[in-house]
Scaffold this motif. Structure first.
Motif, PDB file in Angstrom:
ATOM      1  N   ASP A 112     -21.433  16.253 -19.064  1.00 36.47           N
ATOM      2  CA  ASP A 112     -22.026  15.139 -19.810  1.00 36.47           C
ATOM      3  C   ASP A 112     -21.991  13.895 -18.930  1.00 36.47           C
ATOM      4  O   ASP A 112     -20.919  13.501 -18.452  1.00 36.47           O
ATOM      5  CB  ASP A 112     -21.241  14.891 -21.104  1.00 36.47           C
ATOM      6  N   ILE A 113     -23.141  13.280 -18.734  1.00 32.16           N
ATOM      7  CA  ILE A 113     -23.281  12.158 -17.801  1.00 32.16           C
ATOM      8  C   ILE A 113     -23.602  10.867 -18.556  1.00 32.16           C
ATOM      9  O   ILE A 113     -24.417  10.863 -19.477  1.00 32.16           O
ATOM     10  CB  ILE A 113     -24.416  12.423 -16.783  1.00 32.16           C
ATOM     11  N   ILE A 114     -22.938   9.783 -18.133  1.00 32.73           N
ATOM     12  CA  ILE A 114     -23.311   8.442 -18.605  1.00 32.73           C
ATOM     13  C   ILE A 114     -23.819   7.667 -17.394  1.00 32.73           C
ATOM     14  O   ILE A 114     -23.080   7.418 -16.445  1.00 32.73           O
ATOM     15  CB  ILE A 114     -22.126   7.712 -19.254  1.00 32.73           C
ATOM     16  N   LEU A 115     -25.100   7.323 -17.425  1.00 33.99           N
ATOM     17  CA  LEU A 115     -25.755   6.644 -16.310  1.00 33.99           C
ATOM     18  C   LEU A 115     -25.664   5.134 -16.535  1.00 33.99           C
ATOM     19  O   LEU A 115     -26.093   4.625 -17.568  1.00 33.99           O
ATOM     20  CB  LEU A 115     -27.212   7.097 -16.268  1.00 33.99           C
ATOM     21  N   VAL A 116     -25.084   4.421 -15.555  1.00 33.00           N
ATOM     22  CA  VAL A 116     -24.794   2.989 -15.716  1.00 33.00           C
ATOM     23  C   VAL A 116     -25.512   2.168 -14.645  1.00 33.00           C
ATOM     24  O   VAL A 116     -25.476   2.509 -13.463  1.00 33.00           O
ATOM     25  CB  VAL A 116     -23.270   2.724 -15.620  1.00 33.00           C
ATOM     26  N   ASP A 117     -26.151   1.072 -15.083  1.00 35.74           N
ATOM     27  CA  ASP A 117     -26.718   0.106 -14.140  1.00 35.74           C
ATOM     28  C   ASP A 117     -26.418  -1.292 -14.674  1.00 35.74           C
ATOM     29  O   ASP A 117     -25.919  -1.443 -15.787  1.00 35.74           O
ATOM     30  CB  ASP A 117     -28.221   0.334 -13.980  1.00 35.74           C
ATOM     31  N   ASP A 118     -26.741  -2.324 -13.872  1.00 36.22           N
ATOM     32  CA  ASP A 118     -26.457  -3.690 -14.335  1.00 36.22           C
ATOM     33  C   ASP A 118     -27.577  -4.236 -15.218  1.00 36.22           C
ATOM     34  O   ASP A 118     -27.491  -5.351 -15.732  1.00 36.22           O
ATOM     35  CB  ASP A 118     -26.193  -4.636 -13.148  1.00 36.22           C
ATOM     36  N   GLY A 119     -28.621  -3.442 -15.409  1.00 37.66           N
ATOM     37  CA  GLY A 119     -29.736  -3.818 -16.267  1.00 37.66           C
ATOM     38  C   GLY A 119     -30.954  -3.014 -15.879  1.00 37.66           C
ATOM     39  O   GLY A 119     -31.001  -2.406 -14.800  1.00 37.66           O
ATOM     40  N   ILE A 120     -31.929  -2.970 -16.772  1.00 29.98           N
ATOM     41  CA  ILE A 120     -33.171  -2.253 -16.494  1.00 29.98           C
ATOM     42  C   ILE A 120     -34.317  -3.256 -16.606  1.00 29.98           C
ATOM     43  O   ILE A 120     -34.412  -3.987 -17.590  1.00 29.98           O
ATOM     44  CB  ILE A 120     -33.399  -1.106 -17.498  1.00 29.98           C
ATOM     45  N   ALA A 121     -35.190  -3.270 -15.588  1.00 30.57           N
ATOM     46  CA  ALA A 121     -36.349  -4.161 -15.633  1.00 30.57           C
ATOM     47  C   ALA A 121     -37.580  -3.380 -16.101  1.00 30.57           C
ATOM     48  O   ALA A 121     -37.962  -3.449 -17.261  1.00 30.57           O
ATOM     49  CB  ALA A 121     -36.577  -4.791 -14.273  1.00 30.57           C
ATOM     50  N   ASN A 122     -38.171  -2.565 -15.184  1.00 29.11           N
ATOM     51  CA  ASN A 122     -39.355  -1.807 -15.617  1.00 29.11           C
ATOM     52  C   ASN A 122     -39.085  -0.315 -15.787  1.00 29.11           C
ATOM     53  O   ASN A 122     -39.975   0.442 -16.172  1.00 29.11           O
ATOM     54  CB  ASN A 122     -40.536  -2.031 -14.651  1.00 29.11           C
ATOM     55  N   GLY A 123     -37.863   0.127 -15.485  1.00 32.33           N
ATOM     56  CA  GLY A 123     -37.464   1.491 -15.815  1.00 32.33           C
ATOM     57  C   GLY A 123     -37.750   2.551 -14.783  1.00 32.33           C
ATOM     58  O   GLY A 123     -37.395   3.719 -14.981  1.00 32.33           O
ATOM     59  N   VAL A 124     -38.358   2.196 -13.648  1.00 35.67           N
ATOM     60  CA  VAL A 124     -38.712   3.215 -12.657  1.00 35.67           C
ATOM     61  C   VAL A 124     -37.464   3.887 -12.083  1.00 35.67           C
ATOM     62  O   VAL A 124     -37.375   5.116 -12.000  1.00 35.67           O
ATOM     63  CB  VAL A 124     -39.575   2.612 -11.526  1.00 35.67           C
ATOM     64  N   SER A 125     -36.460   3.078 -11.696  1.00 30.71           N
ATOM     65  CA  SER A 125     -35.252   3.646 -11.075  1.00 30.71           C
ATOM     66  C   SER A 125     -34.467   4.505 -12.056  1.00 30.71           C
ATOM     67  O   SER A 125     -34.017   5.607 -11.719  1.00 30.71           O
ATOM     68  CB  SER A 125     -34.359   2.526 -10.537  1.00 30.71           C
ATOM     69  N   ILE A 126     -34.291   4.010 -13.280  1.00 34.61           N
ATOM     70  CA  ILE A 126     -33.484   4.764 -14.249  1.00 34.61           C
ATOM     71  C   ILE A 126     -34.186   6.061 -14.628  1.00 34.61           C
ATOM     72  O   ILE A 126     -33.561   7.103 -14.808  1.00 34.61           O
ATOM     73  CB  ILE A 126     -33.137   3.901 -15.490  1.00 34.61           C
ATOM     74  N   ARG A 127     -35.522   6.017 -14.711  1.00 36.90           N
ATOM     75  CA  ARG A 127     -36.274   7.242 -15.035  1.00 36.90           C
ATOM     76  C   ARG A 127     -36.149   8.270 -13.913  1.00 36.90           C
ATOM     77  O   ARG A 127     -36.028   9.468 -14.175  1.00 36.90           O
ATOM     78  CB  ARG A 127     -37.747   6.909 -15.278  1.00 36.90           C
ATOM     79  N   ALA A 128     -36.175   7.795 -12.672  1.00 36.32           N
ATOM     80  CA  ALA A 128     -35.989   8.708 -11.536  1.00 36.32           C
ATOM     81  C   ALA A 128     -34.612   9.354 -11.615  1.00 36.32           C
ATOM     82  O   ALA A 128     -34.459  10.558 -11.371  1.00 36.32           O
ATOM     83  CB  ALA A 128     -36.157   7.953 -10.223  1.00 36.32           C
TER      84      ALA A 128
END
Length: 227
Positions: free
Chosen positions: A133-149
């Protein structure tokens, strides 16, 4: 779970607030995966407070021609590097022939450099979380390209579930991401969002050295907890 609109002192403050919000919405034995570099200080605070292992998912944005800050695609580290392109954005910026292929090679080289710097001589199997089970963490999402990748790459890896935990992201984007993941924790979901940095008092750059230091500290703490 979408919240109101706090402002964060810095990434550490955002991580502390995120950890508090995540306590009620966690699977039994998750792994935190941070998107470097900015997601690492946020995830480190979460890892410390919730006693979770921390790993990285290295994602490199492919910027639009003449507008490098605007992501039209992304490349993700892994046994088979994963590339995702926002076709609508690519058409809007009239991407010339060969541009995406050249950018892909450029970002793959940067991913390889960062992988060596962050992980040293680790075997790829040490970052294979199939069935977890993975929890993906970033400092924020702008247009979503990186998080979707990142989401696509984790699905290809065969993880059991994917949750996203971020301090801030636009509401409409979160609603579309809900269809792709198991759960989302986001503290601030404005209707309109110009830049992640505007939601932080201090948004100074996270360096490679910061990432290496925090990763080492997280591993040290993880070993201490397991003994």
């Amino acid at each position: 779970m979408f919240g109101l609109s706090p402002t964060f002192i810095d990434r550490e403050d955002a991580g502390r607030q995120l950890a508090e919000a995540m306590q009620a919405a966690m699977p039994p034995d998750p792994i935190l995966m941070a998107l470097p570099r900015g997601g690492v200080p946020v995830a480190f605070e979460v890892a410390q407070r919730l006693g979770l292992p921390l790993d990285l998912l290295i994602v490199r944005k492919i910027g639009a021609p003449g507008h490098p800050e605007y992501g039209i695609g992304a490349v993700v580290d892994g046994r088979e590097p994963h590339v995702i392109v926002d076709e609508d954005a690519a058409r809007r910026f009239h991407v010339p022939p060969g541009y995406l292929a050249a950018e892909r090679e450029h970002q793959l080289a940067e991913i390889e450099r960062r992988h060596r710097m962050y992980f040293g001589e680790d075997e790829p199997s040490e970052h294979d979380h199939t069935g977890r089970d993975i929890i993906l963490v970033d400092d924020g999402i702008a247009n979503g390209v990186s998080i979707r990748a990142g989401i696509h790459a984790l699905k290809d890896m065969g993880v059991a579930s994917i949750r996203i935990a971020v301090p801030v992201a636009p509401r409409l984007l979160l609603e579309s991401l809900q269809e792709e993941v198991d759960d989302i924790v986001c503290l601030s979901a404005p209707e309109r969002m110009e830049a992640v940095s505007l939601h932080y008092g201090d948004f100074r750059e996270t360096t490679d050295q910061d990432v290496v230091r925090l990763l080492k500290e997280a591993h040290r703490l993880s070993r201490t907890l397991s003994h």
